[in-house]
Structure formats: C-alpha cells, structure tokens
Design a protein around this motif. Structure first.
Motif, PDB file in Angstrom:
ATOM      1  N   HIS A 138       8.876   2.752   4.990  1.00  0.00           N
ATOM      2  CA  HIS A 138       8.719   2.583   6.338  1.00  0.00           C
ATOM      3  C   HIS A 138       9.328   1.091   6.810  1.00  0.00           C
ATOM      4  CE1 HIS A 138       6.658   6.674   5.953  1.00  0.00           C
ATOM      5  NE2 HIS A 138       8.005   6.818   6.579  1.00  0.00           N
ATOM      6  N   ARG A 139       8.277   0.374   6.310  1.00  0.00           N
ATOM      7  CA  ARG A 139       8.609  -1.069   6.833  1.00  0.00           C
ATOM      8  C   ARG A 139       9.830  -1.535   6.529  1.00  0.00           C
ATOM      9  NH1 ARG A 139       2.590  -3.363   5.104  1.00  0.00           N
ATOM     10  NH2 ARG A 139       1.439  -2.769   6.794  1.00  0.00           N
ATOM     11  N   ALA A 140      10.326  -1.257   5.245  1.00  0.00           N
ATOM     12  CA  ALA A 140      11.656  -1.799   4.725  1.00  0.00           C
ATOM     13  C   ALA A 140      12.743  -1.408   5.701  1.00  0.00           C
ATOM     14  CB  ALA A 140      12.014  -1.467   3.351  1.00  0.00           C
ATOM     15  N   ALA A 141      12.617   0.099   5.935  1.00  0.00           N
ATOM     16  CA  ALA A 141      13.656   0.815   6.949  1.00  0.00           C
ATOM     17  C   ALA A 141      13.601   0.322   8.422  1.00  0.00           C
ATOM     18  CB  ALA A 141      13.188   2.307   6.984  1.00  0.00           C
ATOM     19  N   ALA A 142      12.396  -0.145   8.969  1.00  0.00           N
ATOM     20  CA  ALA A 142      12.129  -0.636  10.074  1.00  0.00           C
ATOM     21  C   ALA A 142      12.881  -2.121  10.160  1.00  0.00           C
ATOM     22  CB  ALA A 142      10.720  -0.935  10.493  1.00  0.00           C
ATOM     23  N   LEU A 143      12.787  -2.763   9.088  1.00  0.00           N
ATOM     24  CA  LEU A 143      13.569  -4.232   9.082  1.00  0.00           C
ATOM     25  C   LEU A 143      14.833  -3.949   8.643  1.00  0.00           C
ATOM     26  CD1 LEU A 143      10.549  -5.923   7.357  1.00  0.00           C
ATOM     27  CD2 LEU A 143      11.075  -6.185   9.855  1.00  0.00           C
ATOM     28  N   GLU A 144      15.668  -2.881   8.305  1.00  0.00           N
ATOM     29  CA  GLU A 144      16.825  -2.696   7.975  1.00  0.00           C
ATOM     30  C   GLU A 144      17.065  -3.385   6.648  1.00  0.00           C
ATOM     31  OE1 GLU A 144      19.154  -3.701  11.298  1.00  0.00           O
ATOM     32  OE2 GLU A 144      18.289  -2.404  12.546  1.00  0.00           O
ATOM     33  N   LYS A 152      10.892  -7.179  -3.028  1.00  0.00           N
ATOM     34  CA  LYS A 152      10.891  -8.400  -3.913  1.00  0.00           C
ATOM     35  C   LYS A 152      10.793  -9.732  -3.146  1.00  0.00           C
ATOM     36  CE  LYS A 152      14.037 -10.533  -7.227  1.00  0.00           C
ATOM     37  NZ  LYS A 152      15.515 -10.327  -7.860  1.00  0.00           N
ATOM     38  N   TYR A 153      11.064  -9.718  -1.979  1.00  0.00           N
ATOM     39  CA  TYR A 153      11.471 -11.111  -1.072  1.00  0.00           C
ATOM     40  C   TYR A 153      10.511 -11.180   0.397  1.00  0.00           C
ATOM     41  CZ  TYR A 153      15.390 -11.794  -3.825  1.00  0.00           C
ATOM     42  OH  TYR A 153      16.489 -11.923  -5.083  1.00  0.00           O
ATOM     43  N   TRP A 154      10.299  -9.964   0.951  1.00  0.00           N
ATOM     44  CA  TRP A 154       9.863  -9.998   2.170  1.00  0.00           C
ATOM     45  C   TRP A 154       8.404  -9.269   2.280  1.00  0.00           C
ATOM     46  CZ3 TRP A 154      12.185 -13.484   5.050  1.00  0.00           C
ATOM     47  CH2 TRP A 154      13.165 -13.779   4.553  1.00  0.00           C
ATOM     48  N   ARG A 155       8.098  -8.628   1.505  1.00  0.00           N
ATOM     49  CA  ARG A 155       6.683  -7.777   1.353  1.00  0.00           C
ATOM     50  C   ARG A 155       5.522  -8.844   1.774  1.00  0.00           C
ATOM     51  NH1 ARG A 155       5.689  -2.962  -1.585  1.00  0.00           N
ATOM     52  NH2 ARG A 155       6.404  -4.465  -3.457  1.00  0.00           N
ATOM     53  N   ASP A 156       5.343  -9.762   1.133  1.00  0.00           N
ATOM     54  CA  ASP A 156       4.415 -10.927   1.228  1.00  0.00           C
ATOM     55  C   ASP A 156       4.518 -11.663   2.207  1.00  0.00           C
ATOM     56  OD1 ASP A 156       3.432  -9.999  -1.366  1.00  0.00           O
ATOM     57  OD2 ASP A 156       4.457 -11.587  -2.455  1.00  0.00           O
TER      58      ASP A 156
END
Length: 184
Positions: A138-144, A152-156
């Motif tokens: 859900h977070r990845a989708a919201a951030l496109e 790999k790059y943005w979760r942390d």
C-alpha cells in the motif's frame, strides 16, 4: 487524553462546557495552556488528530515537510528528479497517523475475547493499538513506486519520516499530560 483535547474545539469553548466527572474540572483554557510547551508542529498535529481541526492541515504539512527535508539532507538521500517523493512520504505519514485504519481482528478495540477465557486479551495482530499498519504494498502504491524499489531504497527512509511524525504526536501528548498533572 483525546477527550480532554476535544474540548479545545470552537464548539466547546463557545458553549463554555465544563467537565463533569473524571477530568477534575479541566477547562479548554487549561488544556490550551498545557499545550504551551510544544513545538508548533506538535501543537498542529495534536489539534489535527484530536480535535479534527482540518484548518491546520496545510501549515502542519509544510512544517513536517521542512523537517523531512532536513532528515533527507542529513542522510544524503539521492532524490529522483521530478518525483516529489519526500512530499508524498510526508503526506502518507501524516495520513497514516491522523486517520489510521482500524485493526480488522479487534475492530479497533485493542483486545479480543479468546475462547475459554473469562477476560479479554491484548490483540496480537495490532499489538493492542487498535490500528492496522499499512503494508509495504500500500505504501509503495501511494508513493507511485513498485514494491521492490520501495523495499530496496525507500522503506527505511519512509520509516524515518513516519517515526518523526509519530514522535511529534507522542511527545506532544507527554508534554500536555505532564503540564496538566503538575497543575492539578
């Protein structure tokens, strides 16, 4: 605490509601005074969450955005051009904290009744928060972003912004509680 903060709303101040039972005669003015030790971002977040004052949303967003850009700069994040990723992460973190989704197991009640038990137990799914955390998908989708790029790059990095906003809320509540208790 949220029921006390709700007294800061215009409706409560105009009607002159006084406490009756359990709050020790705390007035909206007492609560407003207890907010005096907060940062501006803490105060706006507390207002937005607990009094549902949407008029502070824009100011709150830009204060948190400035702080997130400081985090990004200190962390030497390489930001993709034209994506406005930090802006999207701030919006997502605020949304998750301001309007969290209720846990689907306990229904937001923080506890469940297990078969054969005479008392409820803390919900293991939400760890007693009553809220369901957003998934990486859900977070990845919201951030496109696709899931693998997010992981790999943005979760942390997102978690740093989310933790900052969560700390604004919890530290603000601690300050209010401390001031209200010291005044009583």
């Amino acid at each position: 605490m949220p029921e006390l903060l709700a007294r800061l709303t215009v409706r409560a101040q105009n009607v002159g509601e006084r406490s009756n039972g359990g709050t020790g005669g705390i007035t909206p003015q007492d609560i407003a005074a207890a907010c005096a030790g907060m940062t501006h971002a803490q105060y706006l977040l507390i207002l937005r969450i607990y009094t549902h004052d949407t008029s502070v949303q824009s100011r709150l967003f830009y204060l948190v955005y400035d702080q997130a850009m400081t985090i990004a700069t200190r962390g030497r994040w390489r930001l993709p051009a034209g994506k406005e990723l930090v802006r999207k992460m701030v919006g997502l973190a605020l949304a998750e904290i301001i309007e969290p989704v209720s846990c689907h197991v306990c229904g937001g009640k923080c506890e469940v009744w297990l078969k054969g038990m005479s008392v409820p137990t803390i919900c293991k799914d939400c760890k007693g928060t009553g809220k369901r955390a957003a998934t990486s998908r859900h977070r990845a989708a919201a951030l496109e972003l696709d899931e693998s790029t997010f992981a790999k790059y943005w979760r942390d990095r997102y978690e740093q912004i989310y933790a900052h906003v969560r700390e604004l809320d919890s530290d603000g509540l601690r300050k209010i509680k401390k001031r209200l208790l010291s005044e009583s």
